[in-house]
Design a protein around this motif. Structure first.
Motif, PDB file in Angstrom:
ATOM      1  N   ALA A 175     -10.570   3.295  33.544  1.00  0.00           N
ATOM      2  CA  ALA A 175     -11.225   4.548  33.895  1.00  0.00           C
ATOM      3  C   ALA A 175     -10.328   5.748  33.605  1.00  0.00           C
ATOM      4  N   GLU A 176      -9.015   5.499  33.516  1.00  0.00           N
ATOM      5  CA  GLU A 176      -8.077   6.591  33.302  1.00  0.00           C
ATOM      6  C   GLU A 176      -7.770   6.809  31.825  1.00  0.00           C
ATOM      7  N   VAL A 177      -8.294   5.962  30.952  1.00  0.00           N
ATOM      8  CA  VAL A 177      -8.008   6.055  29.531  1.00  0.00           C
ATOM      9  C   VAL A 177      -9.212   6.646  28.801  1.00  0.00           C
ATOM     10  N   LEU A 178      -8.976   7.701  28.034  1.00  0.00           N
ATOM     11  CA  LEU A 178     -10.010   8.281  27.188  1.00  0.00           C
ATOM     12  C   LEU A 178      -9.783   7.807  25.757  1.00  0.00           C
ATOM     13  N   SER A 179     -10.843   7.685  25.002  1.00  0.00           N
ATOM     14  CA  SER A 179     -10.688   7.193  23.628  1.00  0.00           C
ATOM     15  C   SER A 179     -11.748   7.798  22.725  1.00  0.00           C
ATOM     16  N   THR A 180     -11.467   7.744  21.429  1.00  0.00           N
ATOM     17  CA  THR A 180     -12.429   8.154  20.410  1.00  0.00           C
ATOM     18  C   THR A 180     -12.094   7.401  19.132  1.00  0.00           C
ATOM     19  N   THR A 181     -13.092   7.151  18.298  1.00  0.00           N
ATOM     20  CA  THR A 181     -12.879   6.411  17.049  1.00  0.00           C
ATOM     21  C   THR A 181     -13.226   7.285  15.851  1.00  0.00           C
ATOM     22  N   TRP A 182     -12.679   6.879  14.709  1.00  0.00           N
ATOM     23  CA  TRP A 182     -12.901   7.648  13.468  1.00  0.00           C
ATOM     24  C   TRP A 182     -12.706   6.715  12.285  1.00  0.00           C
ATOM     25  N   VAL A 183     -13.582   6.837  11.289  1.00  0.00           N
ATOM     26  CA  VAL A 183     -13.427   6.102  10.040  1.00  0.00           C
ATOM     27  C   VAL A 183     -12.698   7.016   9.051  1.00  0.00           C
ATOM     28  N   VAL A 184     -11.522   6.600   8.639  1.00  0.00           N
ATOM     29  CA  VAL A 184     -10.665   7.438   7.793  1.00  0.00           C
ATOM     30  C   VAL A 184     -11.249   7.536   6.391  1.00  0.00           C
ATOM     31  N   GLN A 185     -11.351   8.773   5.891  1.00  0.00           N
ATOM     32  CA  GLN A 185     -11.900   9.013   4.556  1.00  0.00           C
ATOM     33  C   GLN A 185     -10.872   9.611   3.604  1.00  0.00           C
ATOM     34  N   ASN A 186      -9.656   9.832   4.086  1.00  0.00           N
ATOM     35  CA  ASN A 186      -8.598  10.368   3.224  1.00  0.00           C
ATOM     36  C   ASN A 186      -8.294   9.376   2.101  1.00  0.00           C
ATOM     37  N   PRO A 187      -8.222   9.827   0.849  1.00  0.00           N
ATOM     38  CA  PRO A 187      -8.015   8.901  -0.274  1.00  0.00           C
ATOM     39  C   PRO A 187      -6.800   7.997  -0.113  1.00  0.00           C
ATOM     40  N   HIS A 188      -5.702   8.522   0.456  1.00  0.00           N
ATOM     41  CA  HIS A 188      -4.483   7.732   0.631  1.00  0.00           C
ATOM     42  C   HIS A 188      -4.341   7.218   2.053  1.00  0.00           C
TER      43      HIS A 188
ATOM     44  N   ASN B  10      -1.694  12.057  -6.448  1.00  0.00           N
ATOM     45  CA  ASN B  10      -2.889  11.253  -6.647  1.00  0.00           C
ATOM     46  C   ASN B  10      -2.520   9.970  -7.395  1.00  0.00           C
ATOM     47  N   GLU B  11      -2.737   8.827  -6.752  1.00  0.00           N
ATOM     48  CA  GLU B  11      -2.277   7.585  -7.370  1.00  0.00           C
ATOM     49  C   GLU B  11      -3.356   6.891  -8.183  1.00  0.00           C
ATOM     50  N   THR B  12      -4.556   7.490  -8.258  1.00  0.00           N
ATOM     51  CA  THR B  12      -5.600   6.866  -9.052  1.00  0.00           C
ATOM     52  C   THR B  12      -5.595   7.375 -10.481  1.00  0.00           C
ATOM     53  N   SER B  13      -5.139   8.620 -10.657  1.00  0.00           N
ATOM     54  CA  SER B  13      -5.100   9.156 -12.007  1.00  0.00           C
ATOM     55  C   SER B  13      -4.071  10.256 -12.085  1.00  0.00           C
ATOM     56  N   SER B  14      -3.446  10.358 -13.215  1.00  0.00           N
ATOM     57  CA  SER B  14      -2.486  11.436 -13.439  1.00  0.00           C
ATOM     58  C   SER B  14      -2.342  11.623 -14.928  1.00  0.00           C
ATOM     59  N   PRO B  15      -2.904  12.720 -15.459  1.00  0.00           N
ATOM     60  CA  PRO B  15      -2.918  12.892 -16.903  1.00  0.00           C
ATOM     61  C   PRO B  15      -1.532  12.975 -17.516  1.00  0.00           C
ATOM     62  N   SER B  16      -0.512  13.296 -16.714  1.00  0.00           N
ATOM     63  CA  SER B  16       0.825  13.439 -17.288  1.00  0.00           C
ATOM     64  C   SER B  16       1.564  12.116 -17.368  1.00  0.00           C
ATOM     65  N   ILE B  17       0.969  11.044 -16.860  1.00  0.00           N
ATOM     66  CA  ILE B  17       1.679   9.774 -16.805  1.00  0.00           C
ATOM     67  C   ILE B  17       1.016   8.774 -17.762  1.00  0.00           C
ATOM     68  N   ALA B  18       1.748   8.348 -18.753  1.00  0.00           N
ATOM     69  CA  ALA B  18       1.216   7.413 -19.736  1.00  0.00           C
ATOM     70  C   ALA B  18       1.266   5.997 -19.191  1.00  0.00           C
ATOM     71  N   PRO B  19       0.351   5.118 -19.638  1.00  0.00           N
ATOM     72  CA  PRO B  19       0.377   3.739 -19.181  1.00  0.00           C
ATOM     73  C   PRO B  19       1.580   3.001 -19.760  1.00  0.00           C
ATOM     74  N   PRO B  20       1.942   1.863 -19.158  1.00  0.00           N
ATOM     75  CA  PRO B  20       3.071   1.093 -19.690  1.00  0.00           C
ATOM     76  C   PRO B  20       2.836   0.687 -21.137  1.00  0.00           C
ATOM     77  N   GLN B  21       3.900   0.683 -21.920  1.00  0.00           N
ATOM     78  CA  GLN B  21       3.802   0.322 -23.333  1.00  0.00           C
ATOM     79  C   GLN B  21       4.139  -1.155 -23.529  1.00  0.00           C
ATOM     80  N   ASP B  22       3.590  -1.741 -24.586  1.00  0.00           N
ATOM     81  CA  ASP B  22       4.040  -3.062 -24.993  1.00  0.00           C
ATOM     82  C   ASP B  22       5.468  -2.932 -25.534  1.00  0.00           C
ATOM     83  N   LYS B  23       6.129  -4.068 -25.689  1.00  0.00           N
ATOM     84  CA  LYS B  23       7.501  -4.030 -26.183  1.00  0.00           C
ATOM     85  C   LYS B  23       7.538  -3.410 -27.575  1.00  0.00           C
ATOM     86  N   VAL B  24       8.493  -2.487 -27.731  1.00  0.00           N
ATOM     87  CA  VAL B  24       8.634  -1.770 -29.000  1.00  0.00           C
ATOM     88  C   VAL B  24      10.045  -2.042 -29.528  1.00  0.00           C
TER      89      VAL B  24
END
Length: 817
Positions: free
Chosen positions: A153-166, A251-265
């Protein structure tokens, strides 16, 4: 209201505490500092006269609470009290609470107008909260704290579904901590039956709350209902983040400045591109070594805790300075990295774990290292890639404190004797922040992450960088000449002659493009049919002038004078302001300088100027309203501007938050009084006086205001929020805070029409001015000058050069407002 005085050996530390207190209480606390001594070479120390002056500054019948750091701070305070009149000295109480936590707790209580005994008890409670962890927490590296044993009876509570991308990462977690820390209640967060102290940043992080998770807040105690209400408020704003789109560099889903890993060169090692560029140079290896635990005997719990406190205090001072330096050079967003480190360093559960180990007769160095190593491991095991990369932040504060504990506070610095390519396993944020871009040609890491704070800082500094380059430390010798390709994420060791020529050609193309953009930025912004528009810079101080001019700024369209008033315990004098305005005008070499008068209130409180509490400060005493209510405050600034303008005719004055013609007339009348007192008649020393158009009333009164003002400047940030009745700091109404809204465009149209009718120029200095997608529309509407951040100026100028102004005006039909 009870006054609070912070006595510290370090003025920077004291100012940092006041900054935290001000944010916590929204500027409602009456607080002063007595920090450091007047010795440029050895500024660390305390001064009884400064302490006495600080007490007198905040004293009233409610009394004064003084918090001190170590050693002579207490002695200096005791001497200061002896120097005070008895009626003042009798109301002063000294407090042995920890200076940072105690100040935070005391400030909240003082801001609530509680009596001094309760304010002191709250400060002492900050220490008791840590002590309560000692001996009650069976597992010193536990992820969560058990819920308090109270009736349901002395404890108050509330719930929330997190929508933050990270999920709940460092930034939203810090917002929860700083909000809940001010509430007198036991507060916990729960995820999947696991609970954590909601006043602990690391405890929240260890819950590993992801997007889509349901979390529950439990609160019990005196202000449990407030805790729940505040949490609901934070949750509805998604804990200070926008969930529509994440444009941050993290933003870890996309970043235009970051190229994908390359095959061995052949001839190269492959990695991930973090910051573009191609450079060649000799290699220097760097290793952020953790100091070894010294071989010494345990002294006593008191001595070991004192060692720890002293080391943490010194690192906190360093972090305050790093945050300040980073904000000046890279911007406020990047400075937040080090402010987050301060929160981690001040985490109650982290420190409780260390003190528990010390209580078991472990020396401070071993206790600190064991606790932070376990914490770093917990971050490393989390599911989110973003959260895993926070391991580096834990290691950073761990190493800095260990360096202090081991007596090597300046150790581990990266010092290069010549321009070099820096190779390392990883760089910690404190390492990266102190790099010299003139000496560090590129960064190549065998580890790292694209959302690590070091990667973010490298991009902000413009240093070509690649990460996750396998075996680079083993295969590359110190001094070996290599080529880093920050476009493709390749480290070239033995390129063929043709490949090296190709790399050299690409490098030259890259440099030519950069040079061409820089040279073009110095050219005027002239449309294809010959109409010239001035593109200017928004700046916050003298240190911004050089970058603005280098970017092609044709003057300053907005000098924010708040930088002289914020984060200082005392208001700047007339002479101090005059010197700054004069120096900036001189640095511009005759180019225009528009000085905006003090614009505070609302979301811009001042440490040096306590303001009355308002239910809605955004609609209250702010901007020109505040200045007109305090002649002394305003006259000091007006006189400083007039004196500078008497020497440099490129200065003009701009008044914010004008709504009525009568307000502008009142300002001009006060300027006339200042002229008489300075003997600077207008006919000999003219000064153009314009206004910001940022409230709807100014738009509706624009015709009459244009007869009084020498120019208009549209502040689209405030104008948008006032027109749309939507707080620009609230993500829940982000879709309304959009300057592309037809209502905002109509307000701009009405303003431009009034300016044209009265034959006065209409500029713009808000965020919209820097959006080159809106440039053509603004020129069509009649905006004659754009002022934006220096980094946006080259693109703005290029955009103007592609516009046919006459054709645009002919083909554009202004919609009726």
């Amino acid at each position: 209201m009870v006054g609070i005085v912070i006595v510290s050996h370090s003025r920077r530390l004291a100012e940092g505490i006041v900054e935290l207190v001000t944010q916590m209480t929204q500027g409602k606390c009456n607080i002063a500092i007595a920090g450091g001594i007047d010795d440029e070479q050895y500024p660390i120390g305390t001064d009884s006269i400064r302490v006495m002056s600080a007490i007198e500054e905040v004293h009233d019948e409610s009394g004064v609470l003084v918090l001190m750091d170590l050693g002579s701070a207490l002695l200096s305070t005791e001497v200061a009290i002896e120097l005070l009149p008895p009626e003042v000295a009798g109301t002063v109480q000294l407090c042995s609470a920890p200076i940072v936590e105690g100040a935070m707790a005391a400030a909240v209580a003082a801001a609530a107008n509680l009596p001094i005994d309760i304010v002191k008890a709250e400060a002492m409670g900050a220490l008791a909260g840590k002590q309560s962890h000692l001996g009650e927490e069976p597992d010193p590296v536990s992820v969560a704290t058990p819920v308090p044993a109270v009736d349901d009876a002395e404890v108050l509570s509330t719930t929330w579904v997190v929508q933050n991308p990270h999920g709940i990462h460092a930034r939203p977690g810090a917002l929860i901590v700083t909000t809940m820390a001010a509430i007198d209640a036991t507060i916990e967060l729960e995820r999947q039956s696991e609970r954590a102290n909601a006043k602990s940043l690391n405890a929240i992080a260890k819950l590993n709350v992801q997007c889509g998770d349901e979390i529950c807040l439990y609160a019990s105690g005196v202000e449990a209902d407030l805790a729940v209400a505040e949490f609901i408020r934070l949750a509805n704003s998604h804990f200070g983040e926008s969930i529509e789109h994440d444009a941050s560099p993290m933003n870890e889903t996309s970043s235009p400045s970051i190229a994908p890993p390359q095959d061995k060169v052949e001839g190269a090692l492959s990695g991930l591109a973090v910051c573009a560029g191609i450079v060649t140079g000799p290699v220097v290896h760097f290793d952020a070594v953790m100091p070894a635990v010294p071989e010494r005997s345990f002294e006593s719990t008191k001595v070991e805790n004192a060692r720890l406190d002293n080391a943490i205090q010194k690192v906190t001072e360093q972090l305050v300075q790093q945050a300040s330096d980073t904000e000046l050079t890279l911007g406020k967003e990047h400075a937040e990295i080090f402010k987050a480190h301060m929160l981690m360093l001040d985490d109650p559960e982290l420190l409780a774990d260390v003190r528990l180990r010390i209580g078991q007769h472990m020396i401070a160095e071993q206790a600190w290292l064991d606790t932070t190593t376990a914490m770093a491991e917990q971050y490393r095991s989390l599911e989110s890639a973003y959260m895993r990369e926070r391991e580096a932040d834990v290691k950073d504060i761990a190493r800095q404190v260990m360096l202090q504990l081991c007596g090597n506070g300046q150790g581990g610095r990266i010092e290069l004797t010549q321009p070099s390519v820096l190779l390392a396993k990883d760089l910690l944020p404190s390492d990266t922040a102190q790099l010299d871009p003139e000496k560090v040609l590129a960064i190549c890491l065998s580890g790292g992450g694209k959302t690590s704070h070091s990667s973010i800082l490298a991009r902000a500094m413009g240093i070509p960088a690649i990460i996750r380059v396998e075996n680079c430390l083993e295969l590359v010798e110190p001094g070996q000449v290599v080529t880093v390709d920050g476009f493709s994420g390749l480290l070239w060791l033995t390129p063929t002659e043709d490949k090296q020529q190709e790399l050299d050609d690409r490098r030259q193309t890259w440099l030519d493009q950069a040079n061409h953009q820089l040279l073009a930025a110095q050219e005027p912004a002239i449309t294809t049919d010959g109409h010239r528009f001035n593109i200017m810079a928004n700046i916050g101080g003298l240190e911004d002038v050089s970058a603005a001019l280098d970017a092609g700024a044709e003057g300053v369209g907005l000098l924010r004078t708040e930088f002289m008033f914020q984060s200082h315990a005392e208001l700047p004098s007339e002479d101090e302001q005059y010197t700054v305005y004069r120096d900036i005008a001189a640095a511009l070499g005759g180019l225009p300088l528009t000085i905006r008068s003090l614009d505070v209130g609302g979301d811009k409180p001042l440490l040096s100027y306590p303001m009355i509490e308002e239910d809605n400060p955004f609609l209250g005493l702010r901007g020109v309203r505040l200045c007109l209510a305090d002649d002394k405050l305003f006259k000091d600034q007006l006189k400083a501007v007039l004196r500078a303008a008497a020497e440099y005719t490129n200065i003009q004055l701009m008044i914010p938050m004008i709504a009525l013609p009568s307000e502008l007339r009142a300002v001009k009348a006060l300027i006339s009084i200042c002229r008489e007192e300075l003997d600077l008649p207008e006919e000999e020393y003219p000064l153009a006086v314009g206004i910001m158009i940022e409230v709807p009333a100014a738009v509706f009164n624009a015709d009459e205001l244009a007869l009084e003002a020498d120019f208009f400047s549209i502040g689209t940030n405030d104008l948008t929020q006032y027109v749309m009745a939507a707080d620009r700091g609230n993500p829940a109404v982000a879709e309304l805070v959009d300057y592309k809204q037809p209502a905002v465009i109509n307000a701009i149209t009405m303003t431009c029409n009034a300016g044209k009718k009265a034959n006065i120029p209409v500029g713009m200095c808000g965020e919209m001015a820097g959006d080159n997608e809106m440039t053509e529309l603004l020129l069509r509407l009649g905006v004659t000058k754009l002022s934006a951040s220096a980094s946006m100026i080259p693109a703005l100028k290029a955009k103007v050069r592609r516009i046919n102004y006459h054709e645009s005006r002919e083909n554009f039909q202004v919609q009726p407002a």
